[in-house]
Design an enzyme around this catalytic site. Structure first.
Site, mmCIF file in Angstrom:
data_model
loop_
_atom_site.group_PDB
_atom_site.id
_atom_site.type_symbol
_atom_site.label_atom_id
_atom_site.label_comp_id
_atom_site.label_asym_id
_atom_site.label_seq_id
_atom_site.Cartn_x
_atom_site.Cartn_y
_atom_site.Cartn_z
ATOM 1 C CG ASP A 429 -1.790 1.184 1.362
ATOM 2 O OD1 ASP A 429 -2.279 1.628 0.315
ATOM 3 O OD2 ASP A 429 -1.968 1.678 2.481
ATOM 4 C CG ASP A 861 -1.448 2.006 6.880
ATOM 5 O OD1 ASP A 861 -1.570 3.098 7.464
ATOM 6 O OD2 ASP A 861 -1.833 1.820 5.719
ATOM 7 C CG ASP A 865 -3.785 -1.741 3.015
ATOM 8 O OD1 ASP A 865 -4.029 -1.508 1.816
ATOM 9 O OD2 ASP A 865 -3.350 -0.889 3.803
#
Length: 1231
Positions: A429, A861, A865
């Site tokens: 990400d 995080d 995700d």
């Protein structure tokens, strides 16, 4: 009579016909609520549940779940059967169970105890572990189930345990208390009917959330008033969706829609509110938190799956050995060997008249004889090694300890340690993973003009790449830099915006920032001390910006927002304005926007909307093309600078338009089916014809060390993909800043922002749009793939990168196109996917995982995700600012992206190397030991006669060779951690699986065969002419004991040859294992009892050690057996070295650098306090109980600090130490 008994008795007196009448009357008013027949409630439809508040008897017929919760796996009755079933699901345990059963038959040549005892021991230890873990769960359940809660009984609150709570009960929860079940929020001690909750136990987020009770139920606060509440709740059936809830409350013949705003979930806690009153909706295992209480999907490492194949190969080897032995026995058996006594009365297993039966029975005999080829201690040893690697090495590595947040690395599972050493693809990400997720309002565009003079890190990096120099603009006197705000432009600061030509637009801009959000203010209502609790750092930054521009949001109620506005009417004037919040249309990943409808004090109705530029531009009114085009250019400019952008727009509403829309909105909110879909459809009706105000640009800086980390991982052969929801320009510039993309790369860009696609989209035909985009993506993929394959076959071709956006990716993932997408992606060194959804992240990860059969790692995080993290072979969560959802779903958790270098290149590579050696060594030593028995079978007429004593065979794996292999798995280290990072190319050996190929296994197998032949034939041949001190020749048990001694010594010494680094623990374990054999045989051969087989080896070792033959053989046989290994390793190292062996030779004369010495490089980038902490960490320590991951040792810090000149606080326990040191000093002076 107290409590519920009193209530039941009082109700029984008034129920009956009168109760039936009341129910019937209610049913007449609300025919859809429930049907009453013969005074009983009908079973409810599966679509929703009906709950009668404050009426236990009415709810009794439905038999709702009780509130008692059990998280245990077993009960007293199911523990043994279920526990044993879990153990025997392992093929190895099932195999040993079969061997143990066979050993109890007359065909077995070994004592059944020797097979049953080791298996029983392994099962006993495993069951004890299971029982202990389940007992801890049980104790925890008891504590939770016994927690007190105030429940309405009659007209007063009485405390009962959680487990006695039932659906429909009215409860009171006090401040800082936890909600015992899923509750309908009825009333609050706050006058405005709101409460603040913390959801850390659900999603890890510590930001406070606001919940608002229905105004109709605000009065049910006191027990007297609450006892009058007789509402009926119709709501959805229990489900695991934490963020959705649909239902209606029927009270006083009025139906009120319920939403997640009225739902208080079990596990959350009450904050900043004295107490609340609620009605229980879901209890026990039907609460949303319990329905989400599932383990992370079970993952097995690739090496473990290959281990299964090796076990199958051993099964095949065992089967071949047994077939040879059984056929040999059928051929060998003959009465001509008269000395064997094979007369007519002989048992079936040795009857020459039925050779087929002899072969079959011998098959079962030799299966038990050769069963040691598969070691029972293999899985136990590997699990122990992995567990210690996780808890002691990864969790306590100071290189992965983040000082600022006091966050160590955390291995949430030990199953995947070695998988970290074979990762080839990383999916990352962007926000919060590559960047810090510390948002700062940096620039903005208002009315077609850009404001903000700052320069981002991305702009500096881009200028450096082009060889340009950016002149820094000196900060003005009006510049402000605080958390969430880093803006400098004197044209609009401190009320100067009033002098701009578009001041009215500025007013709308600032009010949109101050009103359109879900932020909660905390603390003093002053600009300096107020704290904003926001769902995301972006929202907090926007509200902070409004505050610094003179529109200070300081108070929120469920229906109003209070803003202190400055310089609106004239410079310097401050006024408090209350805006009535009529509706909030919340942000979600599908809508990508948030809207608020508010009423000004003068009656003006306005809809403020903020969101992604793609969705806002679709909903703008006709006209104002100049501002639209300018703002679009500014958005591209902001994106090129690496800034996160949002568009702001508004719409004035008429009272008639709003009221007609609001009716539809209320109907959608009241719907029990597809409520979210209907709300989105209703929102579309009013979120149109918007007027563009401008855009915001927020900076999210890169995490420290990200570019160097990505460069190092790339050198290690790891390909990194960035999957982000940001715009393409932002994603590309972040990729440049991270060194993921550079100007030397050939970039393939597949974007839906092409002019041809825009033209088709402007026509509005969705079918035509989908067909056109799919054809375009297909052509682009084919063209890019042909070009990439051309570059692939050229010697000096550039590195390749692929950039694709979410809309094109949606079509590229179609089954007909995904093959070309995968081929192109695998050729590219880096891939950037922008504007992608959480589902697309998981799909891309699965594409490489399953399509390319490559080992993948996902790192993120946030909650978006989670699906990507769970789809990859290894999931890594960043413990950042977006809650702990990613961490809770991950396999490993770290605080910074740059820590991947240590996690993969150091711990991952070491773990892979160690586990490979452990598995191949286990394979080698057990094959060697079993083959000596196999060679003896040829001389024993394939009769199944055992070569070794039963206990020799049983204890070979459990005691005599158990500890050294564990030491190998814990302490073997080919190169140091610093060299692992200095030469990241070493990691490629793991990607190639260089240490666990069938070729490697074949080499170990070859030397097993060679050594087993040496052990058997050297010992037997040399003993034919030997004799003991009494002149008698050696018998079977003399020879087998001698051979076993040679096996134990050789396989333990062979372990030393496999080690790259040898510590004192290696010497202790190997010497201890050999010593354990001699201690055992001295004791075992000195004891003789009747009715057992110990007379076979009685006094054998004493007789052997009295001869020269014993010492000569013990010296010669291991040397000859290991000579082949020694020669092979020498040739391999000299002529065919591994990469790590080359590095070893380069640095063979370097001093041994310990992990503590490596920490010396760290303090250069730390604050003085952090540097002091690390200096203390470098000091020598006394042996004491460790209290944490990377914290100071609890004893003697200040003593050692003073010796080293480091400032450290004095501790009380240092007094004794200093006193003892003074005594030693005085004594030395006297001497």
């Amino acid at each position: 009579m107290r409590g519920w008994d009193r209530i039941r008795s009082s109700r029984s007196q008034i129920r009956g016909l009168g109760g039936f009448t009341r129910l019937s009357n209610m049913n007449e008013h609300q025919p859809s609520s429930r049907t009453v027949r013969l005074g009983r409630i009908q079973p409810q439809a599966p679509g929703h549940r009906t709950i009668y508040c404050n009426d236990r008897d009415a709810n009794l017929i439905v038999r709702f779940k009780e509130n008692s919760v059990s998280t245990t796996k077993y009960s007293i009755l199911t523990f043994l059967p279920k526990g044993l079933f879990e153990q025997f699901r392992r093929v190895a345990n099932l195999y040993f169970l079969m061997i143990s059963i066979l050993s109890t038959t007359p065909m077995s040549p070994v004592n059944p105890i020797t097979n049953v005892v080791p298996l029983s021991l392994v099962l006993f230890v495993s069951l004890i572990k299971e029982a202990f873990e389940d007992w801890k769960r049980l104790l925890n359940d008891r504590v939770i189930n016994s927690s007190p809660i105030d429940v309405l009984q009659g007209q007063r609150w009485e405390s009962i345990p959680w487990k006695k709570l039932q659906v429909g009960d009215i409860v009171r929860v006090n401040q800082d208390g936890f909600f015992p079940a899923d509750l309908l929020f009825l009333a609050s001690s706050n006058q405005d009917g709101v409460c603040y909750i913390e959801t850390a136990n659900l999603d890890g987020e510590t930001n406070l959330k606001i919940r608002k009770a229905l105004e109709k139920t605000w009065d049910y606060l006191t027990p007297e008033k609450a006892s009058e509440f007789k509402g009926e709740i119709q709501c959805e059936q229990p489900n695991n969706s934490l963020y959705t809830f649909t239902g209606n409350l029927i009270v006083q013949n009025q139906t009120l829609p319920l939403s997640p705003n009225q739902l208080l979930l079990r596990g959350c806690s009450l904050r900043n509110t004295e107490y609340i009153v609620g009605a229980v909706i879901f209890t026990g295992h039907e609460t949303k938190v319990m329905m989400n209480a599932m383990n992370v999907p079970s993952k097995r490492s690739t090496l473990e799956r290959k281990l299964d194949k090796l076990i199958l190969a051993l099964f095949g080897t065992l089967f071949c050995m047994c077939i040879i032995s059984s056929i040999g026995s059928g051929v060998f058996i003959n009465r001509k060997y008269y000395y064997l006594g094979l007369d007519e009365g002989v048992e079936s297993q040795f009857n020459p008249n039925n050779r087929f039966l002899v072969a079959v029975l011998t098959m079962f005999t030799v299966i038990t004889l050769f069963s040691t080829i598969i070691p029972i201690s293999l899985y136990v040893s590997i699990e122990m090694i992995k567990f210690i690697q996780s808890t002691q090495y990864i969790n306590k590595d100071l290189h992965m300890y983040h000082t600022e947040t006091n966050t160590p690395a955390l291995a949430r599972t030990s199953n995947l340690n070695e998988e970290l050493g074979q990762v080839e693809y990383i999916f990352s990400d962007k926000t919060g993973t590559l960047t810090r997720n510390l948002m700062e309002f940096f620039k903005c565009s208002v009315g077609g003009e850009v404001y903000g003079t700052g320069i981002t890190e991305i702009e500096r990096g881009a200028a450096e790449r082009k060889g340009m120099k950016i002149e820094e603009v000196p900060r003005s006197a009006t510049a402000v830099h605080e958390k969430g705000f880093n803006f400098d432009d004197p044209r609009i600061m401190r009320g100067a915006w009033r002098n701009e030509p578009n001041s009215d637009t500025f007013m709308e801009f600032f009010r949109c920032l101050a009103i359109c959000h879900t932020v909660l203010p905390e603390g003093d209502q002053s600009p300096e001390k107020i704290i904003y609790q926001a769902a995301s750092p972006d929202e907090a930054a926007l509200v902070t910006a409004a505050k610094n521009f003179g529109f200070f949001f300081y108070r929120r109620t469920p229906t109003t927002i209070m803003v202190r506005e400055s310089h609106v009417e004239k410079m310097g004037k401050i006024q408090d304005v209350s805006y009535e919040i009529l509706n909030v249309i919340e942000f979600n990943s599908t809508r990508k926007r948030q809207s608020v409808i508010c009423r000004y004090p003068n009656g003006r109705l306005v809809l403020y909307c903020k969101g992604a530029d793609s969705v806002i531009y679709e909903r703008l009114a006709e006209g104002n093309n100049g501002i639209k085009n300018l703002t679009r250019e500014h958005l591209v400019q902001f994106g090129s600078s690496g800034l996160r952008t949002l568009c702001l727009a508004y719409r004035d509403l008429s009272t008639e338009l709003y009221e007609s829309w609001n009716e539809k909105f209320i109907q959608a909110k009241s719907s029990l089916r597809d409520r979210e879909k209907k709300l989105d459809e209703v929102a579309e009706l009013i979120e149109k014809d918007l007027i563009l105000i401008g855009s915001t640009a927020i900076e999210d800086k890169l995490q420290e060390g990200v570019p160097s980390c990505i460069e190092t991982l790339s050198r290690a052969g790891i390909k990194i993909w960035v999957l982000t929801g940001d715009k393409m320009e932002t994603a590309i510039n972040i990729a440049y800043a991270c060194s993921l993309i550079n100007n030397d790369m050939k970039q393939f860009i597949i974007s839906s922002e092409a002019d041809a696609i825009r033209e088709v989209e402007s026509r509005g035909d969705t079918v035509e749009i989908a067909r056109f985009i799919k054809d375009t993506v297909k052509q682009e993929l084919r063209k890019c793939l042909e070009e990439a394959e051309h570059y692939l076959h050229t010697v000096t071709g550039p590195k390749l990168s692929l950039i694709i956006d979410g809309k094109c990716l949606m079509y590229a993932l179609d089954p007909s196109l995904r093959g070309n997408l995968l081929k192109l992606s695998l050729i590219c060194c880096s891939v950037v996917c922008c504007r992608v959804s959480p589902l697309q992240k998981a799909q891309v990860t699965s594409l490489v995982k399953k399509g390319a059969k490559k080992i993948t790692l996902s790192i993120g995080d946030g909650a978006n995700d989670v699906s990507m993290i769970q789809a990859a072979h290894v999931g890594v969560g960043i413990s950042g600012l977006e809650g702990m959802q990613a961490v809770m779903a991950s396999d490993f958790a770290i605080a910074q992206f740059s820590y991947l270098t240590d996690l993969l290149l150091v711990h991952g590579r070491w773990s892979y190397l160690r586990i490979c050696k452990v598995v191949t060594y286990f394979f080698y030593k057990n094959l060697t030991f079993t083959l000596t028995q196999f060679w003896f079978t040829f001389q024993a007429g394939f009769s199944g006669q055992r070569f070794y004593d039963d206990w020799f065979q049983s204890l070979f794996n459990v005691i005599f060779t158990a500890l050294p292999v564990i030491i190998l798995g814990l302490f073997d280290k080919d190169v140091s951690a610093s060299l692992s990072k200095k030469y990241p190319e070493l990691y490629k050996e793991g990607i190639r699986n260089a240490f666990f190929k069938w070729r490697v296994v074949g080499v170990w197998a070859f030397f097993s065969v060679y050594q087993s032949l040496i052990f058997y034939y050297f010992v037997t041949a040399s003993s034919r002419n030997g004799h003991n001190w009494s002149g008698r020749i050696f018998g079977l048990w003399d020879v087998s004991t001698m051979a076993f001694t040679c096996v134990v010594v050789t396989v333990n010494v062979r372990l030393l040859m496999a080690c790259n680094s040898i510590t004192r623990w290696h010497y202790i374990s190997i010497g201890g294992s050999i010593l354990a054999w001699f201690v055992f045989i001295f004791i075992y051969s000195a004891i003789m009892t009747p009715h057992d087989r110990q007379e076979n080896v009685y006094f054998v070792i004493y007789v052997l050690m009295s001869t020269f033959y014993f010492y000569f053989t013990l010296l010669l046989v291991p040397i000859v057996a290991l000579l082949g290994d020694f020669v092979y390793q020498g040739i391999q190292r000299w002529f065919f070295p591994y990469d790590y062996q080359i590095v070893q030779e380069i640095h063979r004369d370097d001093p041994d650098d310990s992990s503590r010495a490596e920490l010396l490089a760290i303090p250069s980038r730390l604050t003085p306090d952090e540097a002091r902490s690390y200096a203390i960490a470098l000091l020598p320590r006394e042996t004491s109980k460790h209290t944490g991951f990377a914290f100071d040792s609890p004893g003697y810090e200040s003593f050692f600090a003073s010796q080293a000149g480091v400032s450290a606080p004095q501790k009380a326990w240092d007094v004794a130490r200093r006193a003892s040191m003074r005594k030693q000093t005085r004594a030395s002076k006297k001497n």
